[in-house]
Design an enzyme around this catalytic site. Sequence first.
Site, short mmCIF file in Angstrom:
data_model
loop_
_atom_site.label_atom_id
_atom_site.label_comp_id
_atom_site.label_asym_id
_atom_site.label_seq_id
_atom_site.Cartn_x
_atom_site.Cartn_y
_atom_site.Cartn_z
N CYS A 74 0.87 -1.18 0.00
CA CYS A 74 0.00 0.00 0.00
C CYS A 74 0.90 1.22 0.00
O CYS A 74 1.71 1.40 -0.92
CB CYS A 74 -0.96 -0.02 1.19
SG CYS A 74 -0.17 -0.14 2.80
N ARG A 109 -2.14 -0.82 5.54
CA ARG A 109 -3.36 -1.32 4.91
C ARG A 109 -3.10 -2.70 4.29
O ARG A 109 -3.96 -3.58 4.30
CB ARG A 109 -3.86 -0.34 3.84
CG ARG A 109 -4.49 0.91 4.40
CD ARG A 109 -4.84 1.91 3.32
NE ARG A 109 -3.67 2.62 2.82
CZ ARG A 109 -3.70 3.56 1.86
NH1 ARG A 109 -4.85 3.89 1.31
NH2 ARG A 109 -2.61 4.18 1.47
#
Lengths: 143, 287
Positions: B245, B250
């Site tokens: 990410c 994430r």
Amino acid sequence: MIDKLEKIVEFFENMDNQEKIEYLISYADSFKEVPETIASKPYALDKKVEYCESGVYVWSIINEVGNPRFYFYVENPHGVSAKALCSILEEGLENTDLQSVITINTDIVFRIFGYNLSMGKNLGLIGIIQMMQRQVKKLIQDS
Amino acid sequence: MKSKNEKEYFNKEVLVTTDWLLQNLDKKEIRIVESNEDPLLYSTGHIPGAVQIDWTNDLNNQLVRDYIGKEDFEKLMSKNGISNDTTVVFYGDKSNWWACYAFWVFKLFGHTNAKIINGGRLKWEKEGKPLTREVIVYQESDYKSETRNDNDIRAFRDDVVFHIKNGMSLIDVRSPEEYTGKRLHMPEYPNEGALRGGHIPGALNVPWAKAVNDLDGTFKSADELEKLYLVENHLNSDDDLIVYCRIGERSSHTWFLLKYLLGFKNVKNYDGSWTEWGNSVGLPIQK
């Protein structure tokens, strides 16, 4: 630098970490959302601070005596730091003039929260001040 | 309740419910760890007995862009009263991004006994379960860590280069605007610490958020996750897969669900992510 805001910033600079946490939470608790008389949902995306992970919206208006007044909305209920900064800015910029807002040094984010903020967090919090400054420049331009 | 025909997660033991935690709050063999995007959040109130582990200050090396080493991890565990056999139960804000990130770092050090609370802080709060501001100081433990193993679940820049040269799968879990590079082109706005916008060549875009239920931050069902990753994006649980990410938080969330909920055998998290790739000299990007 605006006296009232500078005093708050210095206050934070001179406290230990635990005190800082407590005061920041207290500011976050006193956060007031933008009233419906200023804006209603869904809020315009051009009021949203890019890259702020808490989803902060900013509105700047000129009050009856010609000074700026700021309103905020924080989308993320867990955005404690964002709420704290918005409350500090609202209090610190009370009765200030438009030109002074442009001179705010975004370094106050580090002076308030400390220098070990994550990149995403400091970009987001700095972004709130930059958004206010852009809006104020526009107000000056349009006045 | 699951219907008779609803599929179970591949490893259902690793994901616990808020109700399970409530019933096990007082168990000495459990240590609850809160890990958030906003470190102030813990101090506003946390699950009783929980300690906070902050990814910036606790898990990252302060002088090298890397994680802490074995000794510092042992100190961190000891400080929080975590023993080698303690079951560490993670939760946090942002649908458990940082909880999954901390979970992933614990795995680098071989702490196998770890779980995630499905729905994290959001679900716990929505259910009105107890929060406290009381911080418990636990008796220090004697934790013996393995040396950090960066080979099995962590990918570095050169691994990604090798990966794309050999046509293997990559998933970019950022938003479509970040994937296409649009967000770096907006005038006057700060960028996310990268000089270029776009994605790693060949990467699929499967935003992390597609895997969670908006209302309570829980993971979608096994059937829904299979549909998203296996059917719509043509991935296979045998694939050699790297996820990334912006800085790896994430993608830790996606790494967790692929490995534990869908049973992907060889999935790695590239924590250098876009802040490394997007800034690196000589590395290609796509828009």
